[in-house]
Design a protein around this motif. Structure first.
Motif, PDB file in Angstrom:
ATOM      1  N   LEU A 128       0.893  -1.109   0.128  1.00  0.00           N
ATOM      2  CA  LEU A 128      -0.218  -0.083  -0.329  1.00  0.00           C
ATOM      3  C   LEU A 128       0.847   1.365  -0.274  1.00  0.00           C
ATOM      4  CD1 LEU A 128      -2.739   1.295   0.255  1.00  0.00           C
ATOM      5  CD2 LEU A 128      -2.478   1.149   2.719  1.00  0.00           C
ATOM      6  N   ILE A 129       2.081   1.151   0.637  1.00  0.00           N
ATOM      7  CA  ILE A 129       2.777   2.537   0.781  1.00  0.00           C
ATOM      8  C   ILE A 129       3.442   2.677  -0.505  1.00  0.00           C
ATOM      9  CG2 ILE A 129       5.225   3.295   1.630  1.00  0.00           C
ATOM     10  CD1 ILE A 129       4.302   1.502   4.207  1.00  0.00           C
ATOM     11  N   HIS A 130       3.574   1.861  -0.982  1.00  0.00           N
ATOM     12  CA  HIS A 130       4.234   2.061  -2.756  1.00  0.00           C
ATOM     13  C   HIS A 130       3.272   2.202  -3.576  1.00  0.00           C
ATOM     14  CE1 HIS A 130       7.268   0.837  -5.616  1.00  0.00           C
ATOM     15  NE2 HIS A 130       6.109   0.614  -6.413  1.00  0.00           N
ATOM     16  N   LEU A 131       2.030   1.797  -3.637  1.00  0.00           N
ATOM     17  CA  LEU A 131       1.142   1.704  -4.589  1.00  0.00           C
ATOM     18  C   LEU A 131       0.327   3.008  -4.412  1.00  0.00           C
ATOM     19  CD1 LEU A 131      -0.567  -1.501  -4.716  1.00  0.00           C
ATOM     20  CD2 LEU A 131       1.160  -0.691  -5.954  1.00  0.00           C
ATOM     21  N   ILE A 132       0.356   3.821  -3.290  1.00  0.00           N
ATOM     22  CA  ILE A 132      -0.253   5.086  -3.343  1.00  0.00           C
ATOM     23  C   ILE A 132       0.598   5.973  -3.970  1.00  0.00           C
ATOM     24  CG2 ILE A 132      -1.036   7.024  -1.638  1.00  0.00           C
ATOM     25  CD1 ILE A 132      -3.009   4.869  -1.827  1.00  0.00           C
ATOM     26  N   ALA A 133       1.874   5.986  -3.910  1.00  0.00           N
ATOM     27  CA  ALA A 133       2.856   6.697  -4.425  1.00  0.00           C
ATOM     28  C   ALA A 133       2.620   6.546  -6.054  1.00  0.00           C
ATOM     29  CB  ALA A 133       4.078   6.378  -4.057  1.00  0.00           C
ATOM     30  N   ASP A 134       2.547   5.385  -6.644  1.00  0.00           N
ATOM     31  CA  ASP A 134       2.507   4.929  -7.924  1.00  0.00           C
ATOM     32  C   ASP A 134       1.433   5.723  -8.496  1.00  0.00           C
ATOM     33  OD1 ASP A 134       4.838   3.432  -7.880  1.00  0.00           O
ATOM     34  OD2 ASP A 134       3.615   1.691  -8.331  1.00  0.00           O
ATOM     35  N   MET A 135      -0.002   5.893  -7.791  1.00  0.00           N
ATOM     36  CA  MET A 135      -1.050   6.380  -7.980  1.00  0.00           C
ATOM     37  C   MET A 135      -0.702   8.008  -8.522  1.00  0.00           C
ATOM     38  SD  MET A 135      -5.028   6.349  -6.781  1.00  0.00           S
ATOM     39  CE  MET A 135      -4.673   7.770  -5.621  1.00  0.00           C
ATOM     40  N   ASP A 192      -4.844  25.263   4.270  1.00  0.00           N
ATOM     41  CA  ASP A 192      -6.059  24.853   3.583  1.00  0.00           C
ATOM     42  C   ASP A 192      -5.616  23.963   2.264  1.00  0.00           C
ATOM     43  OD1 ASP A 192      -7.607  26.496   4.852  1.00  0.00           O
ATOM     44  OD2 ASP A 192      -7.315  28.368   3.564  1.00  0.00           O
ATOM     45  N   GLU A 193      -4.485  23.876   1.648  1.00  0.00           N
ATOM     46  CA  GLU A 193      -4.248  23.251   0.710  1.00  0.00           C
ATOM     47  C   GLU A 193      -4.119  21.633   1.087  1.00  0.00           C
ATOM     48  OE1 GLU A 193      -1.454  25.067  -2.720  1.00  0.00           O
ATOM     49  OE2 GLU A 193      -0.630  25.398  -0.661  1.00  0.00           O
ATOM     50  N   ILE A 194      -3.282  21.375   2.435  1.00  0.00           N
ATOM     51  CA  ILE A 194      -3.203  20.321   3.017  1.00  0.00           C
ATOM     52  C   ILE A 194      -4.561  19.811   3.143  1.00  0.00           C
ATOM     53  CG2 ILE A 194      -2.409  19.007   5.016  1.00  0.00           C
ATOM     54  CD1 ILE A 194      -0.059  21.003   5.245  1.00  0.00           C
ATOM     55  N   ASN A 195      -5.563  20.489   3.916  1.00  0.00           N
ATOM     56  CA  ASN A 195      -6.910  19.988   4.018  1.00  0.00           C
ATOM     57  C   ASN A 195      -7.683  19.437   2.778  1.00  0.00           C
ATOM     58  OD1 ASN A 195      -6.677  20.644   6.830  1.00  0.00           O
ATOM     59  ND2 ASN A 195      -7.341  22.525   6.740  1.00  0.00           N
ATOM     60  N   ILE A 196      -7.388  20.116   1.786  1.00  0.00           N
ATOM     61  CA  ILE A 196      -8.093  19.807   0.586  1.00  0.00           C
ATOM     62  C   ILE A 196      -7.514  18.657  -0.016  1.00  0.00           C
ATOM     63  CG2 ILE A 196      -8.200  20.612  -2.120  1.00  0.00           C
ATOM     64  CD1 ILE A 196      -8.424  23.435  -0.990  1.00  0.00           C
ATOM     65  N   TYR A 197      -6.037  18.299   0.071  1.00  0.00           N
ATOM     66  CA  TYR A 197      -5.590  16.990  -0.477  1.00  0.00           C
ATOM     67  C   TYR A 197      -6.068  16.074   0.370  1.00  0.00           C
ATOM     68  CZ  TYR A 197      -2.180  20.057  -2.862  1.00  0.00           C
ATOM     69  OH  TYR A 197      -1.634  21.021  -3.512  1.00  0.00           O
ATOM     70  N   PHE A 206      -7.546   9.370  -8.085  1.00  0.00           N
ATOM     71  CA  PHE A 206      -7.108   9.039  -9.302  1.00  0.00           C
ATOM     72  C   PHE A 206      -7.463  10.050 -10.486  1.00  0.00           C
ATOM     73  CE2 PHE A 206      -8.875   6.689 -12.974  1.00  0.00           C
ATOM     74  CZ  PHE A 206      -7.337   5.893 -13.446  1.00  0.00           C
ATOM     75  N   ASP A 207      -8.754  10.378 -10.491  1.00  0.00           N
ATOM     76  CA  ASP A 207      -9.291  11.265 -11.247  1.00  0.00           C
ATOM     77  C   ASP A 207      -8.377  12.683 -11.582  1.00  0.00           C
ATOM     78  OD1 ASP A 207     -11.197   9.410 -12.030  1.00  0.00           O
ATOM     79  OD2 ASP A 207     -12.754  10.389 -11.052  1.00  0.00           O
ATOM     80  N   GLU A 208      -8.043  12.893 -10.282  1.00  0.00           N
ATOM     81  CA  GLU A 208      -7.354  14.151 -10.208  1.00  0.00           C
ATOM     82  C   GLU A 208      -5.775  14.152 -11.120  1.00  0.00           C
ATOM     83  OE1 GLU A 208      -6.528  16.737  -6.389  1.00  0.00           O
ATOM     84  OE2 GLU A 208      -4.698  15.751  -6.917  1.00  0.00           O
ATOM     85  N   THR A 209      -5.129  12.839 -10.734  1.00  0.00           N
ATOM     86  CA  THR A 209      -4.015  12.506 -11.290  1.00  0.00           C
ATOM     87  C   THR A 209      -4.123  12.361 -12.605  1.00  0.00           C
ATOM     88  OG1 THR A 209      -3.023  11.499  -9.234  1.00  0.00           O
ATOM     89  CG2 THR A 209      -1.933  10.901 -11.187  1.00  0.00           C
ATOM     90  N   ARG A 210      -5.227  11.899 -12.968  1.00  0.00           N
ATOM     91  CA  ARG A 210      -5.399  11.502 -14.625  1.00  0.00           C
ATOM     92  C   ARG A 210      -5.448  13.024 -15.186  1.00  0.00           C
ATOM     93  NH1 ARG A 210      -7.562   8.278 -18.488  1.00  0.00           N
ATOM     94  NH2 ARG A 210      -9.541   8.924 -18.234  1.00  0.00           N
ATOM     95  N   LYS A 240       4.832  18.603  -5.938  1.00  0.00           N
ATOM     96  CA  LYS A 240       3.650  18.528  -5.328  1.00  0.00           C
ATOM     97  C   LYS A 240       3.201  17.428  -5.290  1.00  0.00           C
ATOM     98  CE  LYS A 240       1.308  22.343  -5.475  1.00  0.00           C
ATOM     99  NZ  LYS A 240       0.444  23.504  -5.853  1.00  0.00           N
ATOM    100  N   GLN A 241       3.234  16.572  -6.421  1.00  0.00           N
ATOM    101  CA  GLN A 241       2.729  14.968  -6.265  1.00  0.00           C
ATOM    102  C   GLN A 241       3.198  14.138  -5.340  1.00  0.00           C
ATOM    103  OE1 GLN A 241      -0.017  15.883  -8.199  1.00  0.00           O
ATOM    104  NE2 GLN A 241      -0.006  13.735  -8.742  1.00  0.00           N
ATOM    105  N   LEU A 242       4.483  14.501  -5.023  1.00  0.00           N
ATOM    106  CA  LEU A 242       5.025  13.334  -3.809  1.00  0.00           C
ATOM    107  C   LEU A 242       4.475  13.903  -2.689  1.00  0.00           C
ATOM    108  CD1 LEU A 242       8.964  14.006  -4.757  1.00  0.00           C
ATOM    109  CD2 LEU A 242       7.447  12.016  -5.128  1.00  0.00           C
ATOM    110  N   HIS A 243       4.114  15.457  -2.293  1.00  0.00           N
ATOM    111  CA  HIS A 243       3.433  15.641  -1.177  1.00  0.00           C
ATOM    112  C   HIS A 243       2.009  15.253  -0.866  1.00  0.00           C
ATOM    113  CE1 HIS A 243       6.772  17.812   1.061  1.00  0.00           C
ATOM    114  NE2 HIS A 243       7.306  17.984  -0.008  1.00  0.00           N
TER     115      HIS A 243
END
Length: 258
Positions: A128-135, A192-197, A206-210, A240-243
């Motif tokens: 899971l740790i790995h796959l959330i990063a992959d996504m 605010d950004e952290i809360n949104i994420y 997933f849709d956001e990354t797409r 930003k994607q890493l975070h």
């Protein structure tokens, strides 16, 4: 437990093609290190127990390290998912061998199941740790026809590579920070950004990354020479994607163990 080799010769399946790498070691470790800083105390205690003292950063590359072990072959397709840009994940035929989203859901199911053995819980936590990063690596949500942009050949500061690898590894390596530096020298995010994420669910993320995936496909063409200008434009998005990945991984783990 049976497991599939995730090989670099690009095995083909009916609805997906996997990438040759995913974030590289530094990217995955940075995501895990970021996630640790957002964990609740209760989640941290549970994770330390399951990992037997191993850090999340060390555990984050486990899913890549098992690719050369034939016992782990059924997880071959868990690192990616391919959906045409004019379609949605919900409407396409799913890969019967599994995909990134199916893999994440399986990990969560196993971790929530009280009958899952401690050893298996450790395994699925590492996955899971790995796959959330992959996504959150946009080209792991790329197109089947070019193998997640692996077939888009470019140069990076004069060296042959491909667009997928630029996002996996080249930009991070050129930035010349260790994973701890990437994690600790935080990308400037407001509360605010952290809360949104932290809002939304797996499909929302997933849709956001797409959306970013489509932008990245427009960022370079086959044969382009990439370097400083490309990094200047896209490295902030990559960081930003890493975070985002780290914050969301922590959110998921806090909910799981809270």
């Amino acid at each position: 437990m049976r497991i599939l080799i995730y090989c670099f010769s690009f095995l083909f399946f009916s609805s997906a093609v996997f990438a040759n790498e995913d974030w590289g070691k530094n990217g995955h470790r940075a995501v895990a290190q970021i996630a640790e800083s957002y964990l609740s105390n209760k989640a941290r205690d549970q994770i330390e127990k399951l990992l037997e003292g191993e850090s999340m950063a060390t555990a984050s590359t486990f899913a890549d390290e098992i690719k050369s072990d034939s016992r782990y072959d059924e997880f071959n397709t868990w690192h990616y998912v391919n959906v045409d840009f004019d379609a949605t994940y919900q409407t396409v035929d799913k890969n019967p061998a599994g995909d990134l989203l199916q893999g994440i859901k399986t990990c969560l199911t196993q971790l929530e199941d009280t009958t899952t053995s401690a050893n298996d819980k450790t395994f699925y936590l590492k996955m899971l740790i790995h796959l959330i990063a992959d996504m959150h690596q946009p080209l792991h949500l790329g197109l089947e026809e070019d193998r997640g942009a692996n077939d888009i050949k470019v140069t990076w500061f004069g060296n042959s590579t491909n667009l997928h690898r630029v996002w996996d590894t080249n930009m991070i390596e050129s930035y010349n920070m260790s994973f701890t530096e990437l994690a600790h020298h935080k990308f400037p995010l407001t509360e605010d950004e952290i809360n949104i994420y932290q809002e939304g669910n797996l499909m929302d993320w997933f849709d956001e990354t797409r959306i970013l995936t489509q932008e990245v496909y427009l960022s370079a063409q086959d044969g382009d020479a990439l370097g400083y200008a490309y990094s200047y434009q896209w490295l902030p998005r990559l960081r930003k994607q890493l975070h985002k990945a780290g914050i969301r991984l922590a959110q998921m783990l806090n909910e799981l163990y809270g």
